[in-house]
Each structure stands twice: as C-alpha cells, then as structure tokens.
Design an enzyme around this catalytic site. Sequence first.
Site, PDB file in Angstrom:
ATOM      1  N   ARG A  56      46.391  56.519  34.661  1.00  0.00           N
ATOM      2  CA  ARG A  56      46.291  57.575  33.749  1.00  0.00           C
ATOM      3  C   ARG A  56      46.971  58.901  34.145  1.00  0.00           C
ATOM      4  NH1 ARG A  56      40.708  59.936  31.491  1.00  0.00           N
ATOM      5  NH2 ARG A  56      40.891  58.188  30.198  1.00  0.00           N
ATOM      6  N   HIS A  68      46.552  55.546  24.313  1.00  0.00           N
ATOM      7  CA  HIS A  68      45.212  55.296  25.037  1.00  0.00           C
ATOM      8  C   HIS A  68      44.826  53.805  24.728  1.00  0.00           C
ATOM      9  CE1 HIS A  68      41.954  55.635  27.485  1.00  0.00           C
ATOM     10  NE2 HIS A  68      41.260  56.508  26.837  1.00  0.00           N
ATOM     11  N   GLN A 105      41.367  52.178  25.115  1.00  0.00           N
ATOM     12  CA  GLN A 105      40.387  52.739  24.181  1.00  0.00           C
ATOM     13  C   GLN A 105      40.330  51.556  23.155  1.00  0.00           C
ATOM     14  OE1 GLN A 105      38.354  55.763  24.930  1.00  0.00           O
ATOM     15  NE2 GLN A 105      37.411  54.639  22.884  1.00  0.00           N
ATOM     16  N   ASP A 131      38.356  62.922  17.767  1.00  0.00           N
ATOM     17  CA  ASP A 131      38.564  63.295  19.187  1.00  0.00           C
ATOM     18  C   ASP A 131      38.398  64.955  19.470  1.00  0.00           C
ATOM     19  OD1 ASP A 131      39.387  63.186  21.850  1.00  0.00           O
ATOM     20  OD2 ASP A 131      41.545  62.626  21.370  1.00  0.00           O
ATOM     21  N   CYS A 135      36.016  58.906  21.058  1.00  0.00           N
ATOM     22  CA  CYS A 135      36.211  58.260  22.363  1.00  0.00           C
ATOM     23  C   CYS A 135      35.525  58.912  23.533  1.00  0.00           C
ATOM     24  CB  CYS A 135      37.877  58.273  22.584  1.00  0.00           C
ATOM     25  SG  CYS A 135      38.614  59.821  22.485  1.00  0.00           S
ATOM     26  N   ARG A 171      34.021  50.341  26.629  1.00  0.00           N
ATOM     27  CA  ARG A 171      35.296  50.345  27.478  1.00  0.00           C
ATOM     28  C   ARG A 171      35.224  49.393  28.894  1.00  0.00           C
ATOM     29  NH1 ARG A 171      37.733  55.023  27.795  1.00  0.00           N
ATOM     30  NH2 ARG A 171      39.215  53.761  28.618  1.00  0.00           N
TER      31      ARG A 171
HETATM   32  N1  NVA Z   1      42.913  63.425  23.343  1.00  0.00           N
HETATM   33  C1  NVA Z   1      41.758  63.197  24.645  1.00  0.00           C
HETATM   34  C2  NVA Z   1      41.125  61.826  25.010  1.00  0.00           C
HETATM   35  C3  NVA Z   1      40.146  61.678  26.033  1.00  0.00           C
HETATM   36  C4  NVA Z   1      39.803  60.447  26.238  1.00  0.00           C
HETATM   37  C5  NVA Z   1      42.802  63.614  25.682  1.00  0.00           C
HETATM   38  O1  NVA Z   1      43.947  63.160  26.224  1.00  0.00           O
HETATM   39  O2  NVA Z   1      42.120  64.598  26.528  1.00  0.00           O
HETATM   40  N1   CP Z   2      37.410  57.814  26.579  1.00  0.00           N
HETATM   41  C1   CP Z   2      37.934  58.199  27.720  1.00  0.00           C
HETATM   42  O1   CP Z   2      38.829  57.908  28.219  1.00  0.00           O
HETATM   43  O2   CP Z   2      36.873  58.665  28.528  1.00  0.00           O
HETATM   44  P1   CP Z   2      37.271  59.325  29.980  1.00  0.00           P
HETATM   45  O3   CP Z   2      38.404  60.522  29.784  1.00  0.00           O
HETATM   46  O4   CP Z   2      36.125  59.739  30.451  1.00  0.00           O
HETATM   47  O5   CP Z   2      37.835  58.072  30.756  1.00  0.00           O
END
Ligand code: NVA
Ligand code: CP
Length: 328
Positions: free
Chosen positions: A106, A133, A136, A229, A270, A315
């Site tokens: 990540r 992502h 997800q 989101d 999400c 998830r």
């Molecule tokens: N768009 C958000 C998704 C988090 C799961 C981010 O990248 O922070």
């Molecule tokens: N939805 C998601 O990716 O959550 P986290 O940022 O908690 O992993």
Amino acid sequence: MNLKGRSFLKLMDYSPEEILYLVDLAADLKDKKKRGIAHDTLRGRNIVLIFEKTSTRTRCSFETAAFDLGMNVTYLDPSCSQIGKKESIADTARVLGRMYDGIEYRGYGQEIVEDLARYAGVPVWNGLTNEFHPTQMLADMLTLREHLGEIRGIKFVYMGDARYNMGNSLMITCGKLGLDFVACTDPAFFPDQKLVDYAKSEAARSGGSITLTSDVDAACTGADVIYTDVWVSMGEPEEAWAERISALKPYQVRRECFDKANERAIFMHCLPAFHDLNTTIGKQVYEKFGMSEIEVTDEVFEGPRSVVFDEAENRMHTIKAVMKATLE
Ligand code: NVA
Ligand code: CP
C-alpha cells in the site's frame, strides 16, 4: 480458472470472468468461515505486508485472512524498513521475493507496485495506490451481490471525488462487469479521459454503461447503489480541503439522494468515513468550514440502507480469495 503466480495490481489486468471467479471464491470462503470449516490450505507459507500509508481494514484483512489460510505474516511500515530511503523498490522486491511467497503493498504511485511485481518473482497484491484500490472492488461486488442478488444491470452511482483510486477503480470494475456506472460530481473531479475511454470500451462488451454528470437528481433517479469516498485522500495536502468542500458540497450523500432511487437502493462507502465529529480531521474541518458531516450525512451512514460494515467484513473474505487463488 488458474490464477496461480499472478499479481493483483489493478482490475485492468483481469478479465470479467477472472474477477467474478474471485468474488465466487470469496463467497465460498466466507461460507466456510461462518460454518467453522477449516481452510488453512497454505500452511507454512509466509507473506509480507508493506504499508507506506495507514490502514485499518486492509492490513487487518490481509493478516486475518492469512492466519485463516495457515500463513505467517510480517508487517513493515515505512519507518521501520529501508524501503525507498536506502534501498530501491527493485532491490527490495528481489530481497523480499527470496523470503516470502507473496507481497502486499500500500502506498503512493501505481508504478511502485508495478515495479515490485516486475522484480519480486512472487505474486504482489495492491493494497491501495493513488490510482487504484483493486482488493476493495472485490469486496464491493460481493457486498452488492449479497444485498441486491445480482451484479449485471445494477445502476451504480458514485458521488464525490471520482478522479482518485476509488472512482477510477469502481468505474473500471462496473464497466467490465456490466453495471450502469454514473460518476456524479463537479467536472473537475471526473476520472481521467483515458480511463473513461477504457471503461467505456469494456462496458460496450459487457452490456454496461459509463456516464459522467453533475446532475444529482438525474444520477440518483433509479439508482440501486449510491457510493461515496472521502473528499481528500491519504497523501493529499491538508490545503486541499478548502477547494474540495466548495466544489463537492452539492455531491454530499444525504437522505434526499435516495428519494428518486430504487426502493431497494443501498448506501456504500469503502471507509473510513467522515459522517460525524468523532474524528480529529472531522473536528478540524468543522472548526474551519462549519461542516459537521462531510461526504455523507450521519443519517444515511447510520440508516437502514447503509451496508458499509458488511462491505468492511467482505474485505477479509475477498483478500483471502486473492491470496488463495494466486498462491495455490
Ligand atoms: N480514497 C481514499 C480511500 C481510502 C480507503 C484514500 O486514498 O485515502
Ligand atoms: N477501505 C480501506 O482500504 O480501509 P483502510 O484504509 O482502513 O485499509
């Protein structure tokens, strides 16, 4: 279906049949887990999780899924490894590939996870980049199928920041799987035109459709899913809030969005979500801009249409399916 040895970096690399296979496998693994049937078929394998951004769901899903499959896990955060500062991604990949059977990443640019996969020699799983992502997506498709009974033909409305990882990934997934995807937002937050063209070409094959609009009423009419989101994503500057709030306020998901939606319509997110003042950032935004709920109202988030915690649980089941399919 044989996905052994494949990485899972973005949905563009997978066919609709392969995506649906992973969703089905996840449903089967979920059923096994609920019924207490052991499925630790990857006993003795080792995986490593690299997180350059924070996480609750993704990290815990990889860990618990790995435990259920019988695997051992190492967690690396950016402050405790050499990654990036003293060692390139290519070198890191070749080191970790010698020790581990699979690598989760990540972080920031999609090119980093693509590079890891190029050099690792073992499957690499994208746990979120700025652009995509993908894990997800599997959880979202499983969740909507559980609630609505089908995937094809669903009217899927995405409100808010549609030009980042979630908007991009959902548009492509919906295009591939035959959903009618609508990005409803300010035109400045529409996805990149190249991705839109790709999603449209996939939709032409699957029988789905891709629409970009700023008209909330038209978008929500007949909707089966309304999804949003956060408006400012991890890694973006704090200063972005002012611009986002002024541009995206009309696209907050509130009760009225569901007035013209289908009877069965569900709310998805999400997570994490800013729907009240129980977070540090939520409080800061309230103090600065006077908004006590941001991308979704608390009423919708806590209301009967909201399936966000089913989505969060899924998830784990879907990440388990990805690891099983690519390692076994
Ligand atoms: N768009 C958000 C998704 C988090 C799961 C981010 O990248 O922070
Ligand atoms: N939805 C998601 O990716 O959550 P986290 O940022 O908690 O992993």
